[in-house]
Design a protein around this motif. Sequence first.
Motif, short mmCIF file in Angstrom:
data_model
loop_
_atom_site.label_atom_id
_atom_site.label_comp_id
_atom_site.label_asym_id
_atom_site.label_seq_id
_atom_site.Cartn_x
_atom_site.Cartn_y
_atom_site.Cartn_z
N PHE A 1 3.90 -21.62 12.25
CA PHE A 1 4.52 -22.45 13.28
C PHE A 1 3.95 -23.85 13.21
N PRO A 2 4.78 -24.87 13.42
CA PRO A 2 4.25 -26.24 13.39
C PRO A 2 3.41 -26.57 14.62
N ASP A 3 3.65 -25.88 15.73
CA ASP A 3 2.88 -26.11 16.96
C ASP A 3 3.10 -24.95 17.92
N MET A 4 2.38 -24.95 19.03
CA MET A 4 2.46 -23.87 20.00
C MET A 4 3.82 -23.82 20.69
N ASN A 5 4.43 -24.98 20.94
CA ASN A 5 5.72 -24.99 21.62
C ASN A 5 6.80 -24.30 20.79
N THR A 6 6.75 -24.46 19.47
CA THR A 6 7.71 -23.80 18.61
C THR A 6 7.53 -22.29 18.67
N LEU A 7 6.29 -21.85 18.73
CA LEU A 7 6.02 -20.41 18.90
C LEU A 7 6.60 -19.93 20.23
N GLY A 8 6.39 -20.72 21.29
CA GLY A 8 6.93 -20.35 22.61
C GLY A 8 8.44 -20.26 22.61
N LEU A 9 9.10 -21.17 21.91
CA LEU A 9 10.57 -21.15 21.84
C LEU A 9 11.07 -19.92 21.11
N GLU A 10 10.34 -19.49 20.09
CA GLU A 10 10.73 -18.26 19.40
C GLU A 10 10.58 -17.05 20.32
N PHE B 1 9.42 -21.15 35.43
CA PHE B 1 8.93 -22.19 36.35
C PHE B 1 7.64 -22.81 35.81
N GLY B 2 7.40 -22.64 34.51
CA GLY B 2 6.15 -23.09 33.91
C GLY B 2 6.09 -24.57 33.65
N GLY B 3 4.96 -24.99 33.07
CA GLY B 3 4.70 -26.41 32.89
C GLY B 3 5.16 -26.99 31.57
N VAL B 4 5.69 -26.16 30.65
CA VAL B 4 6.14 -26.68 29.35
C VAL B 4 7.66 -26.89 29.42
N ALA B 5 8.07 -28.14 29.44
CA ALA B 5 9.47 -28.48 29.72
C ALA B 5 10.44 -27.85 28.72
N CYS B 6 10.12 -27.91 27.41
CA CYS B 6 11.07 -27.42 26.41
C CYS B 6 11.27 -25.90 26.53
N ILE B 7 10.21 -25.18 26.89
CA ILE B 7 10.32 -23.73 27.07
C ILE B 7 11.08 -23.42 28.35
N ARG B 8 10.79 -24.14 29.41
CA ARG B 8 11.50 -23.97 30.68
C ARG B 8 13.00 -24.22 30.49
N GLU B 9 13.34 -25.25 29.75
CA GLU B 9 14.75 -25.57 29.50
C GLU B 9 15.42 -24.52 28.63
N ALA B 10 14.68 -24.00 27.64
CA ALA B 10 15.24 -22.96 26.77
C ALA B 10 15.53 -21.69 27.56
N ILE B 11 14.63 -21.32 28.46
CA ILE B 11 14.84 -20.15 29.31
C ILE B 11 16.04 -20.38 30.21
N ASN B 12 16.16 -21.57 30.77
CA ASN B 12 17.28 -21.90 31.63
C ASN B 12 18.60 -21.81 30.85
N ASP B 13 18.60 -22.27 29.60
CA ASP B 13 19.80 -22.18 28.76
C ASP B 13 20.19 -20.72 28.50
N GLU B 14 19.19 -19.88 28.28
CA GLU B 14 19.46 -18.46 28.06
C GLU B 14 20.02 -17.81 29.32
#
Length: 227
Positions: free
Chosen positions: A59-68, A121-134
């Motif tokens: 993974f290039p970073d932790m956020n990418t892991l979270g998105l997966e 409802f977490g603090g990482v915006a990209c993960i929060r948005e991805a969950i919202n999209d799902e």
Amino acid sequence: MSRPQKRHRSHSDTVINTRQALLEAVLELISRDKSFDAISLREVTREVGITPGAFYRHFPDMNTLGLELVTTSFSTLRAMLITVRANPIPEELIIRRSVETFVTYVRAHRRQFQFIARESFGGVACIREAINDEFKQLEIELAHDLRRLVTHDNWSESDLRMLANLMIRSMIQIVNQQLMARPRGEDDDELIALAEKQLRLIALGANSWQSNQNKALNDDTSKAGKP
């Protein structure tokens, strides 16, 4: 007698296994009451037993892991719901079967559910948005099913999605509050009955709603706001 040949893991097998281990490590850390944004890369690699530098091969970073994790968590739930829809269900059993499926999912994938519930409802915006999209995708799919439950034919698509959102959020709340605190299998029937009753009450109220009433309400509100 010749000895059976020992099967050696290929490089691709090792990469897949390590990648999955990293995902599992994050879920394990979250199950220890940590939020995703509080988990460091070093904690994850220590849990797996690899060097921090080896993390970047996967993974290039932790956020990418979270998105997966978001993608895999929802794909599992969606696959289960698709299986339910694939079999003809009497209208009166749609809610019951959906609740049973969701409870089964949470029991089998407890840590994934914890991740979704916490990070929505977490603090990482990209993960929060991805969950919202799902969740929005689940709303679209549920809204299609809800057309069979409401008694009026003039419900708008946006109102059906609003109803779907209300039911999904209600289901997540009741499961998060009650199921997660119970040992596996304890009183699941009682919880399913409670959740089904709650969703049926929402559906009952929905049958008193018509989208054209919503339009009239908006028109009246707009007029009231004019000088």
